[in-house]
Design a protein around this motif. Structure first.
Motif, mmCIF file in Angstrom:
data_model
loop_
_atom_site.group_PDB
_atom_site.id
_atom_site.type_symbol
_atom_site.label_atom_id
_atom_site.label_comp_id
_atom_site.label_asym_id
_atom_site.label_seq_id
_atom_site.Cartn_x
_atom_site.Cartn_y
_atom_site.Cartn_z
ATOM 1 N N GLN A 77 -9.459 4.727 -24.496
ATOM 2 C CA GLN A 77 -9.843 5.919 -24.390
ATOM 3 C C GLN A 77 -10.661 6.521 -23.260
ATOM 4 O O GLN A 77 -11.647 5.993 -23.761
ATOM 5 C CB GLN A 77 -9.628 6.824 -25.132
ATOM 6 N N VAL A 78 -10.638 7.096 -22.057
ATOM 7 C CA VAL A 78 -11.473 7.774 -21.191
ATOM 8 C C VAL A 78 -10.876 9.055 -21.416
ATOM 9 O O VAL A 78 -10.096 9.292 -21.108
ATOM 10 C CB VAL A 78 -11.029 7.070 -19.866
ATOM 11 N N GLU A 79 -12.043 9.886 -21.100
ATOM 12 C CA GLU A 79 -11.772 11.263 -21.723
ATOM 13 C C GLU A 79 -12.338 12.159 -21.069
ATOM 14 O O GLU A 79 -14.063 11.817 -20.681
ATOM 15 C CB GLU A 79 -12.109 11.908 -23.431
ATOM 16 N N LEU A 80 -12.699 13.205 -20.542
ATOM 17 C CA LEU A 80 -13.575 14.315 -20.017
ATOM 18 C C LEU A 80 -13.324 15.105 -20.858
ATOM 19 O O LEU A 80 -12.881 15.940 -21.001
ATOM 20 C CB LEU A 80 -12.411 15.268 -18.787
ATOM 21 N N ILE A 81 -15.301 15.711 -21.213
ATOM 22 C CA ILE A 81 -15.744 16.211 -22.000
ATOM 23 C C ILE A 81 -16.826 16.939 -21.785
ATOM 24 O O ILE A 81 -17.831 16.641 -21.071
ATOM 25 C CB ILE A 81 -16.329 15.842 -23.131
ATOM 26 N N GLN A 82 -17.247 18.042 -22.182
ATOM 27 C CA GLN A 82 -17.754 19.132 -22.185
ATOM 28 C C GLN A 82 -19.169 19.471 -23.548
ATOM 29 O O GLN A 82 -18.217 18.503 -24.869
ATOM 30 C CB GLN A 82 -18.019 20.622 -21.797
ATOM 31 N N THR A 83 -19.766 18.710 -23.607
ATOM 32 C CA THR A 83 -21.014 18.636 -24.526
ATOM 33 C C THR A 83 -22.112 19.324 -24.779
ATOM 34 O O THR A 83 -23.167 19.832 -24.133
ATOM 35 C CB THR A 83 -21.571 17.004 -25.089
ATOM 36 N N ASP A 84 -22.456 19.330 -26.009
ATOM 37 C CA ASP A 84 -23.738 20.502 -26.100
ATOM 38 C C ASP A 84 -25.449 19.343 -25.738
ATOM 39 O O ASP A 84 -26.380 20.241 -25.664
ATOM 40 C CB ASP A 84 -23.766 21.070 -27.318
ATOM 41 N N VAL A 85 -25.302 17.590 -25.960
ATOM 42 C CA VAL A 85 -26.644 16.896 -26.646
ATOM 43 C C VAL A 85 -25.839 16.211 -25.061
ATOM 44 O O VAL A 85 -25.470 16.100 -24.637
ATOM 45 C CB VAL A 85 -25.868 16.026 -27.202
ATOM 46 N N ALA A 86 -27.244 15.917 -25.076
ATOM 47 C CA ALA A 86 -27.513 14.447 -23.009
ATOM 48 C C ALA A 86 -27.291 12.586 -24.208
ATOM 49 O O ALA A 86 -27.908 12.809 -24.581
ATOM 50 C CB ALA A 86 -28.689 14.995 -22.506
ATOM 51 N N LEU B 245 -21.418 18.091 -18.655
ATOM 52 C CA LEU B 245 -19.790 17.672 -18.400
ATOM 53 C C LEU B 245 -20.171 16.759 -18.486
ATOM 54 O O LEU B 245 -20.936 15.128 -17.941
ATOM 55 C CB LEU B 245 -19.897 18.119 -17.352
ATOM 56 N N ARG B 246 -19.388 15.606 -19.793
ATOM 57 C CA ARG B 246 -18.729 13.641 -19.286
ATOM 58 C C ARG B 246 -18.097 13.426 -19.692
ATOM 59 O O ARG B 246 -17.175 13.708 -19.824
ATOM 60 C CB ARG B 246 -20.055 13.273 -20.974
ATOM 61 N N VAL B 247 -17.997 11.630 -18.837
ATOM 62 C CA VAL B 247 -16.573 11.048 -18.753
ATOM 63 C C VAL B 247 -17.174 9.990 -19.237
ATOM 64 O O VAL B 247 -17.878 9.296 -19.875
ATOM 65 C CB VAL B 247 -16.590 10.538 -17.424
ATOM 66 N N ARG B 248 -16.497 9.546 -20.167
ATOM 67 C CA ARG B 248 -16.996 8.686 -21.901
ATOM 68 C C ARG B 248 -15.410 8.701 -22.108
ATOM 69 O O ARG B 248 -14.311 8.281 -21.277
ATOM 70 C CB ARG B 248 -17.016 9.653 -23.279
ATOM 71 N N ALA B 249 -16.180 6.652 -22.213
ATOM 72 C CA ALA B 249 -14.826 5.562 -22.260
ATOM 73 C C ALA B 249 -15.272 5.024 -23.660
ATOM 74 O O ALA B 249 -16.349 4.696 -23.759
ATOM 75 C CB ALA B 249 -15.296 4.692 -21.354
ATOM 76 N N THR B 250 -13.722 4.396 -24.504
ATOM 77 C CA THR B 250 -14.357 3.729 -25.898
ATOM 78 C C THR B 250 -13.077 2.805 -25.715
ATOM 79 O O THR B 250 -12.111 2.881 -25.000
ATOM 80 C CB THR B 250 -14.515 4.447 -26.349
ATOM 81 N N PHE B 251 -13.750 1.401 -25.361
ATOM 82 C CA PHE B 251 -13.094 0.290 -25.026
ATOM 83 C C PHE B 251 -13.865 -0.869 -25.994
ATOM 84 O O PHE B 251 -14.678 -0.902 -26.498
ATOM 85 C CB PHE B 251 -12.743 -0.274 -23.983
#
Length: 167
Positions: A58-67, A147-153
């Motif tokens: 899964q690849v997601e584009l999210i806003q987070t509160d932590v770096a 803003l992060r692009v996160r990948a979970t594989f």
């Protein structure tokens, strides 16, 4: 307002755009850190995998509160799409705008802007993804957020990803 584009690797010069391994868990591939004085409006984003993954991802584009802890981008990596635009105001540091996270941080709040599931029996159209928002639905990332692009594989695959925004 000015438009910028960023990739998850150093600005290419004599070599091609760098691709980065996703690893075997959740990994931030690209992070944009907003200063306290600026918000951004997202225009588009996307990614390319260099092979069909051995397991679903899964690849997601999210806003987070932590770096996340990342390899810091340099100013030239935040490319203005207008050659006359000023440099981006995004924060550059290992806990700011960068790529290839080595630590995710403890995220307590997110906003999900888009997500894409990649099946292990993917075809060429599944390993290349591009999304552009309609003008009235473009998300706004809040000041002082990430803003992060996160990948979970479950099995590593190489990825190139990008984000385009107005600031």
């Amino acid at each position: 307002m000015h438009r910028y584009k960023i990739f998850n690797g150093p600005m290419p010069t004599t070599a091609a755009q760098q691709k980065v391994t996703t690893g075997t868990g959740t990994k931030t591939m690209l992070q944009i850190a907003l200063p306290s004085t600026r918000q951004i409006q997202l225009i588009s984003w996307g990614f390319t995998l260099d092979a069909v993954p051995a397991s679903a991802g899964q690849v997601e584009l999210i806003q987070t509160d932590v770096a996340a802890t990342v390899t810091a981008h340099v100013a030239s990596g935040l490319q203005p799409l207008d050659p006359n635009a000023p440099a981006s105001l995004m924060t550059l540091s290992t806990t700011g705008t960068g790529y290839t996270a080595t630590a995710e941080g403890t995220v307590t709040a997110t906003r999900t802007f888009d997500t894409n599931l990649v099946p292990p029996a993917a075809g060429a159209t599944d390993i290349n993804y591009y999304y552009q928002w309609m003008p009235d639905e473009r998300p706004i990332v809040a000041a002082s957020k990430f803003l992060r692009v996160r990948a979970t594989f479950g099995a590593a695959v190489n990825m190139t990803c990008f984000v385009v925004w107005d600031e």
